[in-house]
Every structure is written in C-alpha cells, then in structure tokens.
Design an enzyme around this catalytic site. Structure first.
Site, PDB file in Angstrom:
ATOM      1  NE  ARG A  93      11.722  12.426  -8.912  1.00 24.52           N
ATOM      2  CZ  ARG A  93      12.209  12.290 -10.135  1.00 24.52           C
ATOM      3  NH1 ARG A  93      12.332  13.334 -10.919  1.00 24.52           N
ATOM      4  NH2 ARG A  93      12.571  11.111 -10.590  1.00 24.52           N
ATOM      5  NE  ARG A 175      15.393   6.069  -9.567  1.00 19.72           N
ATOM      6  CZ  ARG A 175      15.625   5.528 -10.756  1.00 19.72           C
ATOM      7  NH1 ARG A 175      16.274   4.399 -10.856  1.00 19.72           N
ATOM      8  NH2 ARG A 175      15.208   6.138 -11.832  1.00 19.72           N
TER       9      ARG A 175
HETATM   10  P1  ADP Z   1      13.638   8.968 -13.345  1.00 17.44           P
HETATM   11  O1  ADP Z   1      14.111   8.629 -14.708  1.00 17.44           O
HETATM   12  O2  ADP Z   1      13.772   7.869 -12.384  1.00 17.44           O
HETATM   13  O3  ADP Z   1      12.275   9.589 -13.303  1.00 17.44           O
HETATM   14  P2  ADP Z   1      15.213  11.414 -13.035  1.00 17.44           P
HETATM   15  O4  ADP Z   1      16.256  11.389 -14.073  1.00 17.44           O
HETATM   16  O5  ADP Z   1      14.056  12.310 -13.217  1.00 17.44           O
HETATM   17  O6  ADP Z   1      14.732   9.944 -12.743  1.00 17.44           O
HETATM   18  O7  ADP Z   1      15.867  11.754 -11.621  1.00 17.44           O
HETATM   19  C1  ADP Z   1      17.003  11.058 -11.133  1.00 17.44           C
HETATM   20  C2  ADP Z   1      17.270  11.493  -9.696  1.00 17.44           C
HETATM   21  O8  ADP Z   1      17.522  12.915  -9.648  1.00 17.44           O
HETATM   22  C3  ADP Z   1      16.122  11.268  -8.716  1.00 17.44           C
HETATM   23  O9  ADP Z   1      16.089   9.952  -8.196  1.00 17.44           O
HETATM   24  C4  ADP Z   1      16.444  12.316  -7.636  1.00 17.44           C
HETATM   25  O10 ADP Z   1      17.522  11.886  -6.803  1.00 17.44           O
HETATM   26  C5  ADP Z   1      16.957  13.481  -8.477  1.00 17.44           C
HETATM   27  N1  ADP Z   1      15.846  14.383  -8.871  1.00 17.44           N
HETATM   28  C6  ADP Z   1      15.396  14.632 -10.133  1.00 17.44           C
HETATM   29  N2  ADP Z   1      14.373  15.491 -10.126  1.00 17.44           N
HETATM   30  C7  ADP Z   1      14.148  15.803  -8.819  1.00 17.44           C
HETATM   31  C8  ADP Z   1      13.206  16.634  -8.143  1.00 17.44           C
HETATM   32  N3  ADP Z   1      12.268  17.321  -8.816  1.00 17.44           N
HETATM   33  N4  ADP Z   1      13.291  16.717  -6.791  1.00 17.44           N
HETATM   34  C9  ADP Z   1      14.220  16.039  -6.105  1.00 17.44           C
HETATM   35  N5  ADP Z   1      15.128  15.224  -6.665  1.00 17.44           N
HETATM   36  C10 ADP Z   1      15.091  15.097  -8.016  1.00 17.44           C
END
Ligand code: ADP
Ligand code: ADP
Ligand code: ZN
Length: 221
Positions: A93, A175
């Site tokens: 990310r 986000r």
């Molecule tokens: P979405 O469905 O919005 O893509 P995720 O379930 O992938 O969300 O992620 C939820 C949260 O977990 C993110 O908003 C972040 O806080 C954290 N997160 C997930 N993956 C990462 C990553 N690769 N780096 C940093 N934070 C992460």
C-alpha cells in the site's frame, strides 16, 4: 496455473472489490489469498499486541506503519503454504512496502508476475463501502444491495451481519485520501517495471473475475 510460483498483487482503492475477487480467484487458481487487512483484524480478534497497535491506525482509516506491516507480511510469505505463490490483497500500500516485497522476492529468486489494478470511481466506492457487511462468524463479505446475504441459506447458518468500524462515513473519506496520497503512486511504480495490468472494476463481480483471470493467464504461459 498452479504448478509454478506466481506472485500476484491486487491493487485498487478501498472497496474496489479486491477481497471479493481474491477469494474467487484463489479458488480457481490455487494461489494462497493473503490479505493484510484480514491479518490485522484476526490479530485484533485474538487480542495480540500487533492487533491492538493496528487498531489505533485502522479506526482512523490510516495505514499501519510500514515496518510493522512489512515484517508481518514477509514472515507470512516465508511459511510453507505460501511458497507456491500468493495473491496479495491490500499489500503493498506504499512504495516502501512495494520495494521491500521486491527485495524479498528477488532474494529467493522470484518476482512479481503481475499487478492487477481494479479500476473503480470514487462515487462507486462510496456506494460499495457504505453497504459492505460481513458475516459475524466467518468474515465473508457481502453488500446490502449489490450482493445481499441469501435469506434462504444464510452464511454460517447465521443472519448476523456486521459493518466494519472503518466503513463509517468519516473513516471512508479519510481512507480515500490516504489511498490517493500513499497507495496510488504504486500505479506508476508497477507501470514503470512493466507489471501493471488494469481491469474495469465497474462491472458485475463475475465479469471482473473473467477479466482478472485473463490478466493472470496472459503472464502465466
Ligand atoms: P479495504 O477493504 O479498505 O481495502 P483492508 O481490509 O485491506 O481495507 O484494510 C483495512 C485497514 O487495515 C487499512 O485501512 C489499514 O489501516 C490497515 N492495513 C491493511 N493493509 C495494510 C497495509 N498493507 N499497510 C498498512 N496498513 C494496512
Ligand atoms: P476491497 O477488498 O477492495 O475493499 P470488497 O471486496 O470488500 O473490496 O468489496 C467492497 C464492497 O463492494 C463489498 O460490499 C462487496 O460485496 C461489494 N462488491 C465487490 N465487488 C463488486 C462489484 N463488482 N459490483 C458491486 N459490488 C461489489
Ligand atoms: Zn459466514
């Protein structure tokens, strides 16, 4: 597609459909689905230090710091069940995470096969995240309107669906901003290395899945 090491990244804004596509594509290809968001949420449910740390960022819609996230992910891909390849959902990310992944894969003589960008407009994302719910028992993801849980055969025999705290309006706006600032640069990063393939995410889940599979097949022959 299962007999070779294949590392695939699903890239796209929150709510683009990465998780939905990853579950189906993992079943079809035999690739291991790895979601960093799911890993953090599992740690949170188990009350680990990592989970409690991650929560302070997740609740605000911010990213968990790179060093913590990278360490967790690299440890996971070093396990035996990931050695045949994986489908990354929500990682990397940031450019720093992408570079760390490239270094680790190079060290083991591998590389990313393809990064598939699931392209969806901000308006559609807001609609998708606003209606996203998941099974309280197994975490399977549904949408109140676009993919409602089946009333006749409920998931896990339970009708209890929950909404993620970070799918509330304030966190959604943040986000999307975090995506634009920190994750969207990866589109250029993978374009430059010739690894980017883009699919139109504003189609039915099945149609997106067909395009995604075609993008994987294009690099696996
Ligand atoms: P979405 O469905 O919005 O893509 P995720 O379930 O992938 O969300 O992620 C939820 C949260 O977990 C993110 O908003 C972040 O806080 C954290 N997160 C997930 N993956 C990462 C990553 N690769 N780096 C940093 N934070 C992460
Ligand atoms: P991400 O992992 O990228 O955050 P999800 O797979 O969780 O995205 O999908 C976000 C929401 O949108 C979920 O409620 C899901 O059911 C719904 N959804 C996923 N793909 C589609 C699609 N092609 N059309 C309409 N809704 C979708
Ligand atoms: Zn369930």
């Amino acid at each position: 597609m299962t007999d070779q090491t294949m590392y695939v990244i699903l890239l796209g804004p929150p709510g683009a459909g990465k998780g939905t596509q990853a579950v189906q594509t993992a079943e079809r290809t035999g690739l291991l689905h790895l979601s960093t968001g799911d890993m953090f949420r599992e740690n949170l449910r188990n009350g680990t230090d990592l989970g409690n740390l991650a929560k302070t960022y997740m609740d605000k819609g911010e990213l968990v710091p790179d060093d913590v996230t990278i360490r967790m992910l690299l440890e996971r891909i070093g396990r035996d069940d990931a050695k045949a390849g994986c489908l990354f959902d929500g990682f990397p990310r940031t450019v720093e995470q992408a570079k760390a992944l490239d270094v680790a894969l190079t060290e083991q003589g591998d590389e990313i096969a393809v990064t598939v960008l699931i392209d969806v407009s901000n308006e559609e994302i807001t609609r998708r995240l606003g209606g996203r719910v998941s099974c309280a028992t197994c975490g399977s993801v549904f949408h109140e309107i676009f993919n409602p849980p089946n009333a006749d055969s409920p998931c896990c025999d339970s009708i209890k669906m929950i909404q993620r705290d970070d799918d509330k309006p304030d966190a959604i706006a943040n986000r999307l901003q975090v995506y634009a600032d920190q994750t969207e640069p990866l589109v250029e990063y993978y374009t430059e290395s010739g690894k980017l393939s883009t699919v139109n995410g504003e189609q039915s889940p099945d149609a997106v899945g067909v395009d995604l599979l075609a993008a994987l097949q294009a690099v696996s022959s």
